[in-house]
Structures are given as structure tokens and as C-alpha cells.
Design a protein around this motif. Structure first.
Motif, PDB file in Angstrom:
ATOM      1  N   GLN A   1       0.829  -1.201   0.000  1.00  0.00           N
ATOM      2  CA  GLN A   1       0.000   0.000   0.000  1.00  0.00           C
ATOM      3  C   GLN A   1       0.867   1.256   0.000  1.00  0.00           C
ATOM      4  OE1 GLN A   1      -2.673   0.213   3.355  1.00  0.00           O
ATOM      5  NE2 GLN A   1      -3.101   2.388   3.043  1.00  0.00           N
ATOM      6  N   ASP A   2       1.892   1.268   0.854  1.00  0.00           N
ATOM      7  CA  ASP A   2       2.787   2.427   0.922  1.00  0.00           C
ATOM      8  C   ASP A   2       3.526   2.634  -0.391  1.00  0.00           C
ATOM      9  OD1 ASP A   2       2.026   2.889   3.509  1.00  0.00           O
ATOM     10  OD2 ASP A   2       3.863   2.149   4.431  1.00  0.00           O
ATOM     11  N   MET A   3       3.977   1.538  -0.985  1.00  0.00           N
ATOM     12  CA  MET A   3       4.709   1.647  -2.244  1.00  0.00           C
ATOM     13  C   MET A   3       3.821   2.196  -3.355  1.00  0.00           C
ATOM     14  SD  MET A   3       7.651   1.308  -3.676  1.00  0.00           S
ATOM     15  CE  MET A   3       8.718   0.124  -2.843  1.00  0.00           C
ATOM     16  N   LEU A   4       2.562   1.774  -3.400  1.00  0.00           N
ATOM     17  CA  LEU A   4       1.649   2.245  -4.444  1.00  0.00           C
ATOM     18  C   LEU A   4       1.342   3.735  -4.274  1.00  0.00           C
ATOM     19  CD1 LEU A   4      -0.820  -0.772  -4.781  1.00  0.00           C
ATOM     20  CD2 LEU A   4       1.116  -0.161  -6.238  1.00  0.00           C
ATOM     21  N   ILE A   5       1.234   4.201  -3.037  1.00  0.00           N
ATOM     22  CA  ILE A   5       1.061   5.641  -2.790  1.00  0.00           C
ATOM     23  C   ILE A   5       2.263   6.410  -3.331  1.00  0.00           C
ATOM     24  CG2 ILE A   5       0.943   7.416  -0.989  1.00  0.00           C
ATOM     25  CD1 ILE A   5      -0.589   5.372   0.735  1.00  0.00           C
ATOM     26  N   THR A   6       3.449   5.880  -3.057  1.00  0.00           N
ATOM     27  CA  THR A   6       4.676   6.507  -3.549  1.00  0.00           C
ATOM     28  C   THR A   6       4.722   6.501  -5.074  1.00  0.00           C
ATOM     29  OG1 THR A   6       5.937   5.968  -1.558  1.00  0.00           O
ATOM     30  CG2 THR A   6       7.195   6.332  -3.579  1.00  0.00           C
ATOM     31  N   PHE A   7       4.326   5.388  -5.690  1.00  0.00           N
ATOM     32  CA  PHE A   7       4.313   5.309  -7.153  1.00  0.00           C
ATOM     33  C   PHE A   7       3.398   6.374  -7.758  1.00  0.00           C
ATOM     34  CE2 PHE A   7       5.512   0.510  -7.595  1.00  0.00           C
ATOM     35  CZ  PHE A   7       6.817   0.832  -7.273  1.00  0.00           C
ATOM     36  N   ASN A   8       2.240   6.585  -7.143  1.00  0.00           N
ATOM     37  CA  ASN A   8       1.320   7.612  -7.653  1.00  0.00           C
ATOM     38  C   ASN A   8       1.973   8.989  -7.628  1.00  0.00           C
ATOM     39  OD1 ASN A   8      -0.830   5.879  -8.202  1.00  0.00           O
ATOM     40  ND2 ASN A   8      -1.683   6.060  -6.141  1.00  0.00           N
ATOM     41  N   GLU A   9       2.724   9.262  -6.555  1.00  0.00           N
ATOM     42  CA  GLU A   9       3.410  10.548  -6.442  1.00  0.00           C
ATOM     43  C   GLU A   9       4.515  10.676  -7.494  1.00  0.00           C
ATOM     44  OE1 GLU A   9       2.778  10.987  -1.581  1.00  0.00           O
ATOM     45  OE2 GLU A   9       4.739  10.495  -2.411  1.00  0.00           O
ATOM     46  N   ILE A  10       5.267   9.594  -7.689  1.00  0.00           N
ATOM     47  CA  ILE A  10       6.340   9.615  -8.689  1.00  0.00           C
ATOM     48  C   ILE A  10       5.753   9.799 -10.083  1.00  0.00           C
ATOM     49  CG2 ILE A  10       8.237   8.329  -9.733  1.00  0.00           C
ATOM     50  CD1 ILE A  10       8.641   6.867  -7.097  1.00  0.00           C
ATOM     51  N   ASP A  11       4.654   9.092 -10.386  1.00  0.00           N
ATOM     52  CA  ASP A  11       4.012   9.207 -11.704  1.00  0.00           C
ATOM     53  C   ASP A  11       3.635  10.653 -12.005  1.00  0.00           C
ATOM     54  OD1 ASP A  11       4.241   6.499 -12.102  1.00  0.00           O
ATOM     55  OD2 ASP A  11       2.178   6.039 -11.537  1.00  0.00           O
ATOM     56  N   LEU A  12       3.033  11.333 -11.031  1.00  0.00           N
ATOM     57  CA  LEU A  12       2.629  12.731 -11.225  1.00  0.00           C
ATOM     58  C   LEU A  12       3.834  13.624 -11.482  1.00  0.00           C
ATOM     59  CD1 LEU A  12      -0.125  13.125  -8.453  1.00  0.00           C
ATOM     60  CD2 LEU A  12      -0.470  13.197 -10.934  1.00  0.00           C
ATOM     61  N   PHE A  13       4.890  13.418 -10.702  1.00  0.00           N
ATOM     62  CA  PHE A  13       6.105  14.234 -10.836  1.00  0.00           C
ATOM     63  C   PHE A  13       6.736  14.035 -12.209  1.00  0.00           C
ATOM     64  CE2 PHE A  13      10.680  14.910 -10.366  1.00  0.00           C
ATOM     65  CZ  PHE A  13      10.719  16.162  -9.752  1.00  0.00           C
TER      66      PHE A  13
END
Length: 336
Positions: A226-238
Motif C-alpha cells: 500500500q505504501d509503495m503504491l502511494i509513492t508510485f502515484n506521487e512519482i508518476d505525477l512528478f
């Protein structure tokens, strides 16, 4: 008025009395002297605080702040807040520095005028120094786009402690470590590199990373995915906003990171016998959810040729339960 140091070394500390003396001594023994050490004791209940106080008495460059236990991210963020140097280096309290780390990296900063210097590291496992799996690319002076491409292609480890960074990058871009989330380094390293103008990469192995079974890095829970997927969403946006040409290689990176989580949750990277033991209910659920995520990423990449065949092979081996055996054997050989 006290002169501000060139480098602030931030050391978050929590119950590491068996290791923190060696860590702080390796910092004090640096051949470069223009630094301060900001120690953040995150509510230790062992002798860690006492050891830190002893260094404060020995050396005025060592400064100790204490707080109630709030986690690694809060401690690191407090360290940034209390630091006064132009550059920041994070050091984990169970690790150590080569005595020339600051001398060599600051010389590179001065010579090439970069915002960041990245360096390699050695791994300390059972008192045995080993070369890390990441060689630390000798790329020289590069821009942020090339640095991110190197990160996402797995050329170097995703650790903030292997970066000497201009403090203004953290402050101007409001880069903080996320609270109550695992993979703090994954959630911040890409931003640090992305906001830098130029970065110098040296392959010199100047940091000593101690591997411990009970360290945060080796503790896994159901919340990891779950934590990794939240981080992935942030990286994708950036990346979409700033480096859209890297989107394809980023998806490949995310695919490999999910595979890493599956490997860790199964315990396949630590003991080959774990491959043949029945998975616990939470492990089964975790791996099923992770495989669903892998399929989504794979489908999203259908128009990209980047490592598509390699991903298909990984899927195939995972479904046949051959992949865990390959990982376990590879890890066993690496440990010698």
C-alpha cells in the motif's frame, strides 16, 4: 557569530547503542573538518542517548536533539530543520563512513560546481565487508534527466545517504520524508535528483552500509505494498509533469520494485528453505495483491518494448513457482 559549517551531517537515532559509537567515531575521524553533526534521538530507551552526549562533550561539532518516538521520517525532517550547513548528508546510525568521504565529495562539489555528489558504498554483513550489488556508476557530471533515467534503470541504490545534497534543494522545493510510511528514500530520492541542476556521480565506495536482520529495511508488513503504491502515484505525477520522456522506463522500475516486495514478503531472499515452506495467510494475500498490481503495470506497458520480454519471463517463472527458487539460490551465492 559562529561560522556556519559547509556540511551538516544528520543522524537519526533510535535504540542503536551497539552500533552508534562506531558510526559517530567514523564521522569524527573525517579528514575534512568543516562540518556539524545533527543527532536526532527519536526516543531511544537504551544507551544511545548517553553515547551521543559523550560525543557532544568531546566535540562541539556534535549537537543532540531529543524527541518522543515519532519515526525515521520525522527525525530526518527535524534534522533538516535544525541544520545550518550549505550541504546535507544523511547517515544511518548503524552505518559508517570512509574517513575520506567528506574530503573527496566536497572536492568534487568545488571542482564541478554541482548541487549533488553521489557515491558508492560497501556492505557490512556479519563483520565482513562486501561490494554492494550496485556498483555506483561513474557517470561524472550529468543533468537531472540522465540521473533519473539511471535511477529508474537500477544503476544505483535508492538511498538518500549516498547523496551529498545542497540544502536549498530540500528547502526551496519543500522536500520532506513522508510520515508513517515505509520506503522513505524511494519517496524522496527522485525529487532530490529531479530538482537538481547537475549531479556528479563517482563510483568511489565511501559509505559502509551495515545489514541487520532487525533493521527497518529488513522488516516487512502487509502495509508495504500500500505504501509503495502511494509513492508510485506521487512519482508518476512528478514524472508526467517534469520528465514525461522517462515514463516508459519508470513503469519498468515500478514493475521491478513490486517484484522486490514479493521476494521480501516470501522471505526468498534470506533463506532458501522459505521457498518450500507454506506461506502464511497474510503472505498469500499480499503476494496475490502484488501480482494483480504487476499485471496492471504490464498491461499499461504493452505499447512499450522496454524489457517487455524480461517481464513476461518473470511472470511465467513466478506463476510456476520457479522464480522463488531462482531468487533464493542467487541470494545464497551472493552471501557466499
Amino acid at each position: 557569530m559562529k561560522k556556519k559549517p559547509l556540511v551538516s551531517i544528520i543522524v537519526p537515532i533510535f535504540n542503536v547503542a551497539n552500533y552508534v559509537y562506531d558510526c559517530l567515531a567514523s564521522i569524527r575521524n573525517q579528514t575534512f573538518n568543516d562540518f556539524e553533526v545533527v543527532m536526532i534521538d527519536d526516543g531511544s530507551t537504551d544507551q544511545s542517548n548517553l553515547i551521543c552526549e559523550q560525543f557532544c562533550q568531546l566535540d562541539c561539532r556534535f549537537i543532540l536533539h531529543t524527541q518522543k518516538n515519532a519515526g525515521l521520517s520525522v527525525a530526518r525532517n527535524k534534522g533538516i530543520q535544525f541544520s545550518s550547513g550549505e550541504f546535507i548528508l544523511f547517515v544511518d546510525p548503524d552505518d559508517m563512513l570512509n574517513e575520506k568521504l567528506l574530503e573527496k565529495t566536497t572536492n568534487l562539489l568545488i571542482k564541478y560546481g554541482t548541487d549533488i555528489v553521489s557515491f558508492g558504498y560497501l556492505t557490512l554483513n556479519n563483520d565482513k565487508l562486501l561490494e554492494s550489488s550496485y556498483s555506483g556508476p561513474d557517470l561524472g557530471k550529468i543533468n537531472s534527466s540522465i540521473a533519473l533515467e539511471s535511477l529508474f534503470s537500477g544503476q544505483f541504490g535508492n538511498y538518500v545517504w549516498k547523496l551529498l545534497v545542497k540544502k536549498s534543494i530540500y528547502k526551496k522545493n519543500r522536500i520532506n520524508f513522508p510520515q508513517d510510511r515505509q520506503f522513505e528514500d524511494v519517496a524522496t530520492t527522485y525529487k532530490i535528483l529531479g530538482y537538481a541542476r547537475t549531479i556528479y556521480f563517482t563510483s568511489d565506495r565511501l559509505y559502509i552500509y551495515r545489514q541487520r536482520k532487525n533493521s527497518i529495511t529488513h522488516m516487512h508488513s502487509d502495509k508495504d505494498l500500500q505504501d509503495m503504491l502511494i509513492t508510485f502515484n506521487e512519482i508518476d505525477l512528478f514524472i508526467d509533469r517534469n520528465f514525461s520522456s522517462l515514463k516508459s522506463i519508470l513503469l519498468n522500475y515500478e514493475f521491478n520494485m513490486i517484484f522486490m516486495l514479493i521476494t521480501r514478503m516470501g522471505g526468498w531472499d534470506t533463506n532458501i528453505l522459505n521457498v518450500f515452506r507454506p506461506l502464511k495467510r497474510n503472505q498469500k494475500r499480499y503476494i496475490i495483491d502484488a501480482k494483480k498490481t504487476l499485471k496492471k503495470i504490464y498491461r499499461h506497458k504493452k505499447n512499450s518494448k522496454l524489457n517487455k520480454k524480461k517481464q513476461w519471463i518473470k511472470f511465467f517463472l513466478l506463476n510456476l513457482k520457479v522464480f522463488p527458487i531462482c531468487i533464493a539460490i542467487k541470494s545464497s551465492l551472493k552471501r557466499g
